[in-house]
Design an enzyme around this catalytic site. Structure first.
Site, short mmCIF file in Angstrom:
data_model
loop_
_atom_site.label_atom_id
_atom_site.label_comp_id
_atom_site.label_asym_id
_atom_site.label_seq_id
_atom_site.Cartn_x
_atom_site.Cartn_y
_atom_site.Cartn_z
N HIS A 275 64.11 29.95 -42.33
CA HIS A 275 63.75 29.49 -43.69
C HIS A 275 64.19 30.58 -44.68
CE1 HIS A 275 61.69 27.38 -46.78
NE2 HIS A 275 60.43 27.54 -46.43
N HIS A 314 71.11 22.36 -42.76
CA HIS A 314 69.87 22.07 -43.48
C HIS A 314 69.28 20.79 -42.95
CE1 HIS A 314 67.09 21.48 -46.81
NE2 HIS A 314 67.26 22.76 -47.04
N ASP A 370 71.18 30.08 -48.80
CA ASP A 370 71.09 31.46 -48.32
C ASP A 370 72.44 32.07 -47.97
OD1 ASP A 370 68.29 31.78 -48.45
OD2 ASP A 370 68.08 30.48 -46.71
#
Ligand code: CMC
Length: 441
Positions: A275, A314, A370
């Site tokens: 995460h 994702h 990210d």
């Protein structure tokens, strides 16, 4: 279109059931049946009834929400209906936080009042410095943040009164205001630097940079390009509907715990490498790869299942994460000030190869938020351990909005999933001596 129902036939009994289908704003924004409606499907009167089995909530809506809309197929992200691209270009993090928490963009006077309140709640009790001093010099700042934000609940016992909107609002202001201070103090502790106090003359992100990086100067002057870049990154991270940490915030909050305790749990969920800890892992991965020519060998390791390509994939996006698109533009602006991060070359090569390789194409794996954020943070002077902390600060607005929405939602009760029990059937306790004898036999 026909009727808004689903007809199910139970082949065990031959019975048919008609179950209503409900929708979000539009049918394409989410259509669902109530899992509780499956309970009527039984083989006998003493049967508990049918449940839906959905490990990791791959296809279960846990709430109706009006905050964030993601269309993962088309790469769309909107807060309260506003496209993320427009907010990133025209809004500020505090204005976006107001929008997320209140549902509407503020007027000038509402925004001024909101900014004033947050700016004037940035100080933390001096005792908190004493907890921080107790951490090892190499304690991870995210661990320190989780510990200290949870500890805030002991300073504000009235926060337990979660049903009073005025009390809730006070804690929202405090959390929005104090998260940057806790984060910065955690960083200063890990560097062995004296704590730098908030400066009310600066913007939200300007003040964060001040508390992090101020040294001997009497007044810290943030670089305006970096201050704005950080603000845009904060807008992109403000909310993301029912992700792992938000689900933790809602789940803990559903037991009526105070918001500081619930938010500490949400931050703990964010810390994991799948995460919000992924940005830190991306940098470690890029450093491990080391040079552009070693990218193909690393991709082969990913395809063999030895490692994950961090910053890729994702649960919801099966297309380019729109946040990653915006981050690439922010990167260009930051690198004009800081110089290009040499890891960028490796990241671009990873993306280039992955986007044409069948392993990633067939699984619809694209760069997520990210993948590039860490490269920017590193260029701005943040150590990798601070990356998840820089995710937690802006996500605070989303966590709090989702928490309040959950408390106001009459359909929500304590969060408590069911299970399908697959363990041993009833059996009698075996005394120790008989167990030993059984082993010897
Ligand atoms: N590298 C290699 N293979 C991957 C990756 C990856 N990053 N992500 C998914 N896959 C494969 C996975 O092995 C599976 O393959 P197969 O069908 O052969 O078993 C397939 O793609 C589907 O993946 P999944 O694990 O079922 O997908 P998920 O929805 O459970 O996981 C995820 C989503 C984000 C946890 C996962 O993609 C991942 O671990 N990515 C790397 C960590 C990361 O970048 N996390 C940040 C997420 S975005 C920001 C945030 O929310 O915090």
């Amino acid at each position: 279109m026909g009727k808004d129902t689903l007809t199910v036939t139970d082949n065990r009994t031959g019975k048919s059931y008609e179950i209503p289908i409900s929708y979000g704003t539009y049918p394409t924004y989410g259509a669902a049946i109530k899992a509780a409606d499956l309970k009527q499907i039984k083989v006998s009167d003493d049967d508990f009834g049918l449940m839906s089995y959905d490990p990791s909530f791959g296809n279960t809506a846990s709430c109706r929400s009006t905050i964030t809309h993601i269309d993962g197929e088309r790469g769309i992200l909107r807060y309260r209906g506003y496209p993320i691209e427009q907010l990133a270009e025209q809004s500020t993090y505090l204005e976006t936080g107001y929008l997320i928490l209140h549902g509407e963009l503020p007027t000038r006077s509402q925004l001024d009042a909101w900014m004033w309140e947050i700016t004037h709640h940035t100080m933390i009790h001096e005792s908190i410095k004493k907890f921080l001093d107790g951490f090892h010099y190499d304690a991870h700042p995210m661990g320190m943040l989780i510990g200290t934000v949870g500890a805030l609940s002991t300073f504000y016992p009235e926060a337990k009164d979660i049903h009073d909107p005025a009390v809730r609002r006070k804690q929202v202001i405090r959390l929005m205001a104090k998260m940057p201070t806790l984060a910065a103090f955690a960083y200063r502790h890990s560097r062995g630097l004296p704590y730098a106090y908030p400066d009310n003359d600066l913007s939200y992100t300007g003040n964060l940079l001040n508390m992090l990086f101020k040294t001997t100067e009497l007044k810290y002057a943030p670089n305006p390009v970096l201050e704005r870049a950080l603000d845009v990154l904060f807008i992109l991270h403000a909310d993301h509907e029912q992700n792992c940490s938000t689900n933790a915030m809602r789940g803990i909050g559903s037991s009526h715990a105070d918001p500081y305790s619930a938010l500490a749990g949400a931050a703990a969920a964010l810390y994991g490498p799948l995460h919000g800890g992924a940005n830190e892992q991306v940098l470690r991965m890029l450093n491990e790869i080391g040079s552009k020519d070693r990218v193909p060998a690393y991709i082969e390791r990913v395809k063999k299942g030895e490692v994950l390509l961090m910053g890729f994939g994702h649960r919801v996006y099966k297309n380019y994460d729109p946040r990653a698109q915006i981050i690439k533009q922010v990167a260009d602006e930051v690198f004009e000030v800081t110089g290009v991060n040499p890891l960028l070359e490796i990241a671009l090569e990873l993306e280039r190869i992955a986007l044409q390789d069948d392993y990633f194409v067939s699984r619809r794996l694209y760069p997520n938020v990210d993948f590039y954020s860490g490269i920017i943070y590193q260029a701005m002077g943040f150590p990798v351990e601070m990356f998840p902390v820089l995710f937690a600060i802006p996500r605070t607005s989303g966590w709090l909005a989702q928490w309040e929405e959950m408390l106001e939602d009459k359909e929500q009760r304590i969060s408590r999933p069911r299970q399908v029990y697959a363990g041993p059937d009833r059996r009698d306790y075996v005394p120790m001596a008989a167990r030993e004898a059984g082993k010897a036999a």
